[in-house]
Motif scaffolding. Structure first.
Motif, PDB file in Angstrom:
ATOM      1  N   TRP A  97      25.283  16.675  64.835  1.00  0.00           N
ATOM      2  CA  TRP A  97      26.427  16.948  65.979  1.00  0.00           C
ATOM      3  C   TRP A  97      25.778  17.604  67.301  1.00  0.00           C
ATOM      4  N   CYS A  98      24.940  18.354  67.246  1.00  0.00           N
ATOM      5  CA  CYS A  98      24.191  18.808  68.385  1.00  0.00           C
ATOM      6  C   CYS A  98      23.603  17.481  69.025  1.00  0.00           C
TER       7      CYS A  98
ATOM      8  N   VAL B 231      18.167  25.150  65.410  1.00  0.00           N
ATOM      9  CA  VAL B 231      18.325  24.490  64.480  1.00  0.00           C
ATOM     10  C   VAL B 231      16.903  24.193  63.827  1.00  0.00           C
TER      11      VAL B 231
ATOM     12  N   ALA C 106      28.040  27.506  69.625  1.00  0.00           N
ATOM     13  CA  ALA C 106      27.330  26.190  69.370  1.00  0.00           C
ATOM     14  C   ALA C 106      26.028  25.760  70.081  1.00  0.00           C
ATOM     15  N   HIS C 107      25.885  26.065  71.358  1.00  0.00           N
ATOM     16  CA  HIS C 107      24.696  25.752  72.087  1.00  0.00           C
ATOM     17  C   HIS C 107      23.450  26.864  71.546  1.00  0.00           C
TER      18      HIS C 107
ATOM     19  N   ASN D 229      23.646  19.106  72.816  1.00  0.00           N
ATOM     20  CA  ASN D 229      22.990  20.465  72.119  1.00  0.00           C
ATOM     21  C   ASN D 229      24.290  21.725  72.339  1.00  0.00           C
ATOM     22  N   GLY D 230      25.543  21.080  72.437  1.00  0.00           N
ATOM     23  CA  GLY D 230      26.507  22.000  72.518  1.00  0.00           C
ATOM     24  C   GLY D 230      26.808  22.675  73.814  1.00  0.00           C
TER      25      GLY D 230
ATOM     26  N   VAL E 156      24.758  19.660  61.344  1.00  0.00           N
ATOM     27  CA  VAL E 156      24.651  20.581  62.481  1.00  0.00           C
ATOM     28  C   VAL E 156      23.737  19.810  63.656  1.00  0.00           C
ATOM     29  N   GLN E 157      22.720  19.497  63.011  1.00  0.00           N
ATOM     30  CA  GLN E 157      21.799  18.875  63.849  1.00  0.00           C
ATOM     31  C   GLN E 157      22.306  17.480  64.408  1.00  0.00           C
TER      32      GLN E 157
ATOM     33  N   CYS F 236      22.360  25.250  68.225  1.00  0.00           N
ATOM     34  CA  CYS F 236      21.808  24.063  68.245  1.00  0.00           C
ATOM     35  C   CYS F 236      20.230  24.365  68.780  1.00  0.00           C
TER      36      CYS F 236
END
Length: 145
Positions: free
Chosen positions: A134-135, A61, A54-55, A140-141, A131-132, A58
């Motif tokens: 969520w980050c 992105v 995830a990080h 930023n995960g 996704v952006q 992020c």
């Protein structure tokens, strides 16, 4: 009197020598190449993912957004833009006018694939926006595993 071998006989002898070498080394090579031999399970576990990344996603992105935007701009460009649908349509028309049926068929298949790519890229663009978001809500995960 010296022994003279024909070319065919020399090739046959070389082939037999090569076959013997491969057969002699075959079982040793096969044993080391099998997945269960000599720590195969340990090497598989070492390459297993430790999280969902995830990080790293992020951080990528903005780059991914630019890449998708450039691809969509190129595909939706005019006749003078190489890689655009309009450019490829013009090439198909030119091939048909010149009665180059094989070329026209090939280009038409490429055109169909390119047209099918547009909804895929638009879906990725939409997914990337979520996704952006969520980050932004999840540091930023960094905390995700």
């Amino acid at each position: 009197m010296p022994l003279v071998m024909s070319k065919r006989a020399r090739l046959a002898a070389a082939g037999l020598a090569l076959a013997g070498t491969l057969l002699a080394g075959g079982p040793a090579f096969a044993a080391s190449a099998t997945p269960g031999a000599s720590g195969g399970a340990a090497s598989t576990a070492a390459h297993a993912p430790k999280g969902d990344g995830a990080h790293a996603l992020c951080l990528r992105v903005p780059k991914l957004e630019r890449r998708i935007e450039r691809a969509l701009d190129r595909i939706n460009g005019g006749v003078t833009v190489r890689g655009s649908i309009a450019h490829l349509e013009a090439r198909v028309d030119n091939a048909k006018k010149a009665n180059h049926t094989a070329i026209a068929t090939y280009l038409q298949d490429r055109l169909n694939t390119r047209k099918a790519l547009v909804p895929t890229l638009q879906q990725r663009e939409t997914d990337l926006k979520s996704v952006q978001a969520w980050c932004g809500a999840n540091d930023n995960g960094k905390g995700a595993s």
